[in-house]
Design a protein around this motif. Structure first.
Motif, mmCIF file in Angstrom:
data_model
loop_
_atom_site.group_PDB
_atom_site.id
_atom_site.type_symbol
_atom_site.label_atom_id
_atom_site.label_comp_id
_atom_site.label_asym_id
_atom_site.label_seq_id
_atom_site.Cartn_x
_atom_site.Cartn_y
_atom_site.Cartn_z
ATOM 1 N N LYS B 254 0.902 -1.455 -0.102
ATOM 2 C CA LYS B 254 -0.070 0.024 -0.076
ATOM 3 C C LYS B 254 0.824 1.065 0.142
ATOM 4 C CE LYS B 254 -3.152 2.654 2.913
ATOM 5 N NZ LYS B 254 -3.810 3.116 1.898
ATOM 6 N N LEU B 255 0.656 2.104 -0.839
ATOM 7 C CA LEU B 255 1.315 3.365 -1.097
ATOM 8 C C LEU B 255 0.686 4.411 0.040
ATOM 9 C CD1 LEU B 255 1.329 4.083 -4.532
ATOM 10 C CD2 LEU B 255 3.408 3.365 -3.517
ATOM 11 N N ILE B 256 1.500 4.989 1.080
ATOM 12 C CA ILE B 256 1.308 5.867 1.878
ATOM 13 C C ILE B 256 1.063 7.338 1.171
ATOM 14 C CG2 ILE B 256 1.094 6.657 4.084
ATOM 15 C CD1 ILE B 256 1.936 4.112 4.999
ATOM 16 N N GLU B 257 0.069 7.965 0.966
ATOM 17 C CA GLU B 257 0.059 9.236 0.274
ATOM 18 C C GLU B 257 0.790 10.088 1.687
ATOM 19 O OE1 GLU B 257 -1.518 10.262 -2.572
ATOM 20 O OE2 GLU B 257 -1.980 8.087 -3.086
ATOM 21 N N PRO B 258 1.441 11.084 1.083
ATOM 22 C CA PRO B 258 1.902 12.188 2.037
ATOM 23 C C PRO B 258 0.896 13.182 2.193
ATOM 24 C CG PRO B 258 2.725 12.383 -0.141
ATOM 25 C CD PRO B 258 2.193 11.199 0.036
ATOM 26 N N LEU B 259 0.811 13.807 3.319
ATOM 27 C CA LEU B 259 -0.333 14.951 3.864
ATOM 28 C C LEU B 259 -0.307 16.091 2.552
ATOM 29 C CD1 LEU B 259 0.324 15.029 7.434
ATOM 30 C CD2 LEU B 259 -1.469 13.982 6.297
ATOM 31 N N PHE B 268 -4.287 18.047 5.335
ATOM 32 C CA PHE B 268 -5.529 17.040 5.393
ATOM 33 C C PHE B 268 -5.091 15.818 4.459
ATOM 34 C CE2 PHE B 268 -7.273 17.338 1.006
ATOM 35 C CZ PHE B 268 -6.511 18.452 0.488
ATOM 36 N N SER B 269 -5.936 14.782 4.414
ATOM 37 C CA SER B 269 -5.609 13.946 3.757
ATOM 38 C C SER B 269 -6.771 13.265 3.209
ATOM 39 C CB SER B 269 -4.853 12.649 4.581
ATOM 40 O OG SER B 269 -5.087 11.536 4.134
ATOM 41 N N SER B 270 -6.695 12.455 1.935
ATOM 42 C CA SER B 270 -8.213 11.972 1.681
ATOM 43 C C SER B 270 -7.956 10.444 1.305
ATOM 44 C CB SER B 270 -8.388 12.528 0.246
ATOM 45 O OG SER B 270 -7.284 12.352 -0.657
ATOM 46 N N GLY B 271 -9.102 9.592 1.422
ATOM 47 C CA GLY B 271 -9.086 8.155 1.194
ATOM 48 C C GLY B 271 -10.319 7.659 0.584
#
Lengths: 383, 372
Positions: B254-259, B268-271
């Motif tokens: 799983k790639l963890i998106e940066p903030l 913020f972060s989206s999912g």
């Protein structure tokens, strides 16, 4: 608390059994947050915000025989005490009422807010205040109840086009009598009323007799209600007493009913005697008192759940009728109020879950109820 | 190009269509060999044996299970496969020396396009070891005596394996007694065991070419665990690694998106999340007070049922971040329960960016049915 039982244990007896040593110190602190000793609403001020004050149970029976929401009534019975929280909208209203000028026409105060935020209980707070101040209280607990579930509709004797609701009218008269016992002998009617060929009431008789007549002859109860309202309206201007008209769910008066005539057509609210008289009370063409009403979606018919603004619930006609009014919005709990309510439940040993008194438990409750008082009460009922 | 074609066609057809025919042919060949043997051995019983061929001969033919392929046959198949591979490489214009299995698969899919839905029914060309099931050589010699000393247990490979492992355990115990006498005991480290698992019963059966029961498998694993408790040398470590398979750590995929940062400087972060037919997109803001809006409506009004709100609560509650974040969600499709589940998954995905890697793995294990 350590009994491990999952029933809501709140009576005094079990409190004495389940007291543990470490509950002593937090008790003092939580009492400071959640409770106040000041039981007279007249003396409630800014410093009492977010605190619960208790109404003695005997007073409760006389002042609010029919005004409390059903779940609150059950809570009163369980905890053996009736505690209301002092909140900002209530205090605001009390301030206005304390400073009313009784020479001016009665001002209308409309309590509105989302579902379950505490409008009815704020109304009860106000009613308690006025009762303590010796006002005459005309409290209609839920106007929605007059719009539905009526088995006995009679065509009115007084006016052929209208319909009577004897059962509702007589119940209301009974409660009115309980709450305003002392006024019923003082106030004298100023007109002669003829019930039917055999019975009539002369001028100058006390109002109590009208009420008695309504209670004994149930068929004429609705007319009795009408007479009471008319007389009180007329006489409050004279200044011998002050009148508070408190209606919960006033948007029912302009809504729809689910009652049907014999030919299965729907009855409009105006065709009900009680509603017709009620509307006259809520108009501000009299002085010597105040009108405090609250909107309610909970019992309303044919209104969407998310509606809470006066325009939505009253409709154009209702809004025009009630205009001008002072709107007072009741919100969800502020964090301080939530804390206070939470402490109150803890004190009464109402929350039995192991994690209930931890910080985490409080955060969970806060999230799940989103600080809505009604939602919090429903959640805590099963904890 | 007739000449190069014909042997290739022969090999391909032989691979593709040969199985049933070869089975009968080979067994007939073996029977014939056994029959001639019997003829040379007993002369007086000749007449009787000539009439009754099948029941007596069958005993000498097979060991346990079906044994249609002799070693010679398999060897021949392997040679044919290699020749065919070179022909195929020539045909496709590639270098025969570096023609790998993936290239073979691609070439066959190109030359024999098939519309069949079942992948296993399409034409394949693989090494014979992958196609023909592993089977055992004949376990006994000409005189009828079995080779292995544990043959009469019925599961000779399994019991011999247990015997070997136990022998190793005894040696190690003796060795560790000596070391303890000299106070040279070293501690075991368990790190090499993380990320791998023991063989499951099916894999062990495949390795031993024998049927096992569940208890057998359990006993074997217990023995190996016991071996692990003793101080092992490097030979024992290698031996044990043969019986372990690595588990791929899935969260690495799983790639963890940066903030991301919006115009006010708020992180913020989206999912995204899906559940049944509901799809949800979520934006979690870093600093907030726990206000949540779903499709522009407050979550208390959108989800009147407590169960749905509990679903929304779980990701925050799990990471102890209740009341610290604000959230805006859009959701569509599905029913109320599916929408709540979709938002829950989307929140978990969004929160991955706020949280360390270990917690991400922890979350994944918590949520594995929902598969982050």
């Amino acid at each position: 608390m350590d009994l491990g039982c999952f029933l809501p244990v709140g009576t005094r007896a079990s409190q004495s059994i389940a007291v543990s040593l470490d509950a002593q110190v937090p008790d003092e602190k939580s009492r400071a947050i959640s409770r106040t000793q000041e039981n007279d609403p007249a003396k409630h001020g800014e410093q009492h915000l977010c605190q619960h004050y208790s109404i003695p149970l005997e007073e409760l029976k006389t002042i609010l025989p029919h005004g409390l929401p059903p779940h609150f009534g059950m809570q009163v019975k369980t905890f053996n005490e009736a505690c209301l929280m002092v909140r900002k909208p209530g205090l605001e209203l009390l301030n206005y009422l304390k400073n009313t000028n009784f020479a001016n026409p009665a001002i209308r105060y409309v309590l509105f807010g989302e579902k379950g935020t505490g409008k009815t209980l704020t109304l009860c707070h106000v009613v308690h205040f006025c009762a303590k101040q010796d006002w005459l209280i005309m409290h209609i607990p839920d106007a929605h109840r007059w719009m539905k579930n009526c088995r006995d509709l009679l065509p009115s004797v007084y006016n052929k086009e209208r319909y009577d609701q004897p059962l509702q009218a007589s119940t209301w008269l009974k409660n009115f009598k309980t709450s305003n016992e002392r006024f019923l002998n003082q106030i004298k009617i100023q007109q002669k009323y003829i019930w039917n060929k055999r019975e009539s009431i002369e001028e100058g008789r006390p109002l109590g007799e009208v009420v008695e007549q309504g209670l004994t002859r149930v068929k004429s109860a609705s007319d009795a209600v009408g007479i009471v309202m008319k007389e009180l309206k007329r006489q409050s201007s004279l200044g011998s007493f002050r009148l508070l008209v408190a209606v919960d769910g006033v948007n029912a008066l302009w809504g729809k009913t689910t009652l049907k005539k014999e030919d299965k057509s729907l009855i409009a609210p105006e065709e009900l005697t009680l509603v017709h008289n009620m509307k006259k009370m809520v108009t501000n063409d009299w002085h010597g008192g105040a009108i405090v009403v609250s909107l309610s979606q909970t019992g309303s018919l044919f209104k969407p759940r998310a509606a809470y603004l006066p325009q939505d619930l009253l409709g154009k006609e209702g809004f025009d009728d009630l205009d001008p009014f002072i709107p007072i919005q009741v919100h969800n709990y502020t964090p301080k109020e939530f804390e206070s309510c939470f402490q109150y439940y803890l004190e009464n040993r109402w929350l039995q879950h192991k994690k209930a008194h931890t910080e985490e438990g409080k955060k969970e409750l806060l999230f799940l109820s989103n600080s809505n008082p009604w939602q919090l009460e429903r959640l805590c009922a099963y904890l | 190009m007739a000449a190069p074609w014909s042997p290739f066609a022969a090999t391909v057809t032989s691979f593709l269509f040969i199985r049933s025919r070869s089975g009968l042919a080979q067994s007939r060949v073996v029977w014939k060999a056994a029959v001639t043997k019997q003829r040379t051995v007993a002369g007086t019983q000749l007449l009787r044996l000539l009439h009754s061929t099948s029941p007596t001969q069958k005993k000498n033919v097979a060991t346990s299970g079906r044994n249609e392929y002799t070693v010679a046959f398999i060897k021949k198949q392997i040679e044919e496969f290699n020749i065919g591979k070179r022909h195929l490489a020539n045909m496709m214009g590639e270098d025969p020396e570096t023609f790998s299995q993936e290239d073979i698969d691609r070439a066959i899919a190109y030359l024999f396009p098939s519309g069949l839905f079942e992948k296993r029914a399409r034409p394949i060309m693989k090494h014979p070891d992958d196609i023909f099931p592993k089977q055992r050589a004949i376990q006994w010699g000409e005189d009828g005596r079995p080779f292995h000393f544990l043959f009469y247990t019925g599961k000779q490979s399994y019991y011999s394996l247990m015997h070997d492992v136990y022998g190793m355990i005894l040696n190690l115990e003796k060795h560790s007694d000596l070391l303890r006498a000299k106070d040279l005991l070293s501690q075991k480290n368990k790190e090499d065991l993380i990320g791998s698992r023991w063989l499951i019963k099916e894999e062990l059966e495949e390795m031993l070419v024998e049927k096992l029961s569940d208890q057998d498998h359990m006993r074997f694993i217990q023995l190996l665990e016991r071996l692990l408790t003793l101080p092992c040398g490097s030979t024992e470590e290698e031996y044990i690694q043969k019986f372990r398979r690595t588990i791929p750590v899935q969260s690495k995929k799983k790639l963890i998106e940066p903030l991301q940062y919006d115009e006010h400087g708020m992180a913020f972060s989206s999912g995204e999340g899906k559940r049944k037919t509901a799809k949800a997109n979520v934006m979690v803001y870093e600093h907030g007070s726990g206000r949540i809006k779903v499709n522009g409506i407050d979550y208390l009004l959108y989800f009147p049922v407590t169960q749905d709100r509990e679903q929304l609560m779980f990701p925050f509650h799990f990471l102890d971040r209740l009341g610290k974040h604000d959230m805006d969600c859009t959701v569509s499709g599905g029913g109320r329960s599916a929408q709540a589940g979709a938002i829950r998954l989307a929140t978990a995905n969004a929160l991955c960016s706020f949280v360390t890697e270990n917690e991400v793995e922890w979350m994944r294990q918590e949520y594995s049915p929902l598969s982050i």
